[in-house]
Design a protein around this motif. Structure first.
Motif, PDB file in Angstrom:
ATOM      1  N   THR A  13     -14.267  47.068  49.162  1.00 11.24           N
ATOM      2  CA  THR A  13     -13.358  45.965  49.449  1.00 11.24           C
ATOM      3  C   THR A  13     -14.034  44.790  50.150  1.00 11.24           C
ATOM      4  O   THR A  13     -13.516  43.681  50.113  1.00 11.24           O
ATOM      5  CB  THR A  13     -12.145  46.433  50.271  1.00 11.24           C
ATOM      6  N   GLU A  17     -12.578  40.589  45.856  1.00 13.61           N
ATOM      7  CA  GLU A  17     -11.676  39.520  46.279  1.00 13.61           C
ATOM      8  C   GLU A  17     -10.281  40.101  46.464  1.00 13.61           C
ATOM      9  O   GLU A  17      -9.744  40.755  45.573  1.00 13.61           O
ATOM     10  CB  GLU A  17     -11.634  38.428  45.209  1.00 13.61           C
ATOM     11  N   ARG A  18      -9.720  39.884  47.653  1.00 13.10           N
ATOM     12  CA  ARG A  18      -8.329  40.302  47.861  1.00 13.10           C
ATOM     13  C   ARG A  18      -7.452  39.235  47.233  1.00 13.10           C
ATOM     14  O   ARG A  18      -7.389  38.109  47.719  1.00 13.10           O
ATOM     15  CB  ARG A  18      -8.006  40.468  49.341  1.00 13.10           C
ATOM     16  N   LYS A  21      -1.349  40.151  48.651  1.00 10.77           N
ATOM     17  CA  LYS A  21      -0.688  41.092  49.548  1.00 10.77           C
ATOM     18  C   LYS A  21       0.704  41.287  48.974  1.00 10.77           C
ATOM     19  O   LYS A  21       1.389  40.316  48.651  1.00 10.77           O
ATOM     20  CB  LYS A  21      -0.597  40.543  50.967  1.00 10.77           C
ATOM     21  N   PHE A  36      -2.274  45.979  49.205  1.00  9.39           N
ATOM     22  CA  PHE A  36      -3.241  44.926  48.909  1.00  9.39           C
ATOM     23  C   PHE A  36      -3.832  45.163  47.536  1.00  9.39           C
ATOM     24  O   PHE A  36      -4.160  46.290  47.180  1.00  9.39           O
ATOM     25  CB  PHE A  36      -4.357  44.887  49.953  1.00  9.39           C
ATOM     26  N   TYR A  38      -6.930  44.087  45.046  1.00 10.86           N
ATOM     27  CA  TYR A  38      -8.288  43.535  45.020  1.00 10.86           C
ATOM     28  C   TYR A  38      -8.775  43.439  43.586  1.00 10.86           C
ATOM     29  O   TYR A  38      -8.371  44.226  42.732  1.00 10.86           O
ATOM     30  CB  TYR A  38      -9.255  44.444  45.784  1.00 10.86           C
ATOM     31  N   TYR A  45      -9.632  46.297  39.064  1.00  7.18           N
ATOM     32  CA  TYR A  45      -8.612  46.118  40.103  1.00  7.18           C
ATOM     33  C   TYR A  45      -8.475  47.372  40.951  1.00  7.18           C
ATOM     34  O   TYR A  45      -8.574  48.498  40.449  1.00  7.18           O
ATOM     35  CB  TYR A  45      -7.265  45.804  39.456  1.00  7.18           C
ATOM     36  N   THR A  48      -4.559  49.168  47.284  1.00  3.36           N
ATOM     37  CA  THR A  48      -4.557  50.005  48.486  1.00  3.36           C
ATOM     38  C   THR A  48      -3.206  49.872  49.172  1.00  3.36           C
ATOM     39  O   THR A  48      -2.590  48.809  49.141  1.00  3.36           O
ATOM     40  CB  THR A  48      -5.678  49.622  49.478  1.00  3.36           C
ATOM     41  N   TYR A  57      -5.250  54.800  47.718  1.00  2.95           N
ATOM     42  CA  TYR A  57      -5.891  53.787  46.892  1.00  2.95           C
ATOM     43  C   TYR A  57      -5.914  54.274  45.452  1.00  2.95           C
ATOM     44  O   TYR A  57      -5.868  55.468  45.190  1.00  2.95           O
ATOM     45  CB  TYR A  57      -7.311  53.505  47.374  1.00  2.95           C
TER      46      TYR A  57
END
Length: 87
Positions: A13, A17-18, A21, A36, A38, A45, A48, A57
């Motif tokens: 992570t 890139e996050r 949310k 989240f 990512y 992808y 989490t 996750y």
């Protein structure tokens, strides 16, 4: 920030890139909060989230990511994929 190994691939992570949310989402029939999403540089992808305080996750495909974004964070969807057609 964490590293997860899924199907012999490392999802780090820190390097991903996050992209969103998700304040609330339904994942495998569980209602989860503060999930989240990512995206890796290679287009993979990672989702989490926590259930009962335990970090969970999972690797998801782009279709699943799009579905989550359309349901729970349209602004993030628009940033990544553009606007949908008006009704």
């Amino acid at each position: 920030m964490a590293k997860f190994v899924i199907n012999n691939l490392v999802y780090d992570t820190k390097k991903m890139e996050r992209i969103a949310k998700l304040k609330k989402a339904i994942c495998h029939y569980w209602e989860v909060y503060n999930a989240f999403l990512y995206k890796s540089k290679k287009g993979r992808y990672l989702l989490t989230y926590r259930i009962n305080g335990e970090l969970r996750y999972e690797a998801i495909d782009e279709d699943e990511a799009i579905d989550l974004l359309l349901k729970y964070n349209y602004d993030a969807y628009r940033t990544l994929f553009g606007d949908l057609e008006e009704a």
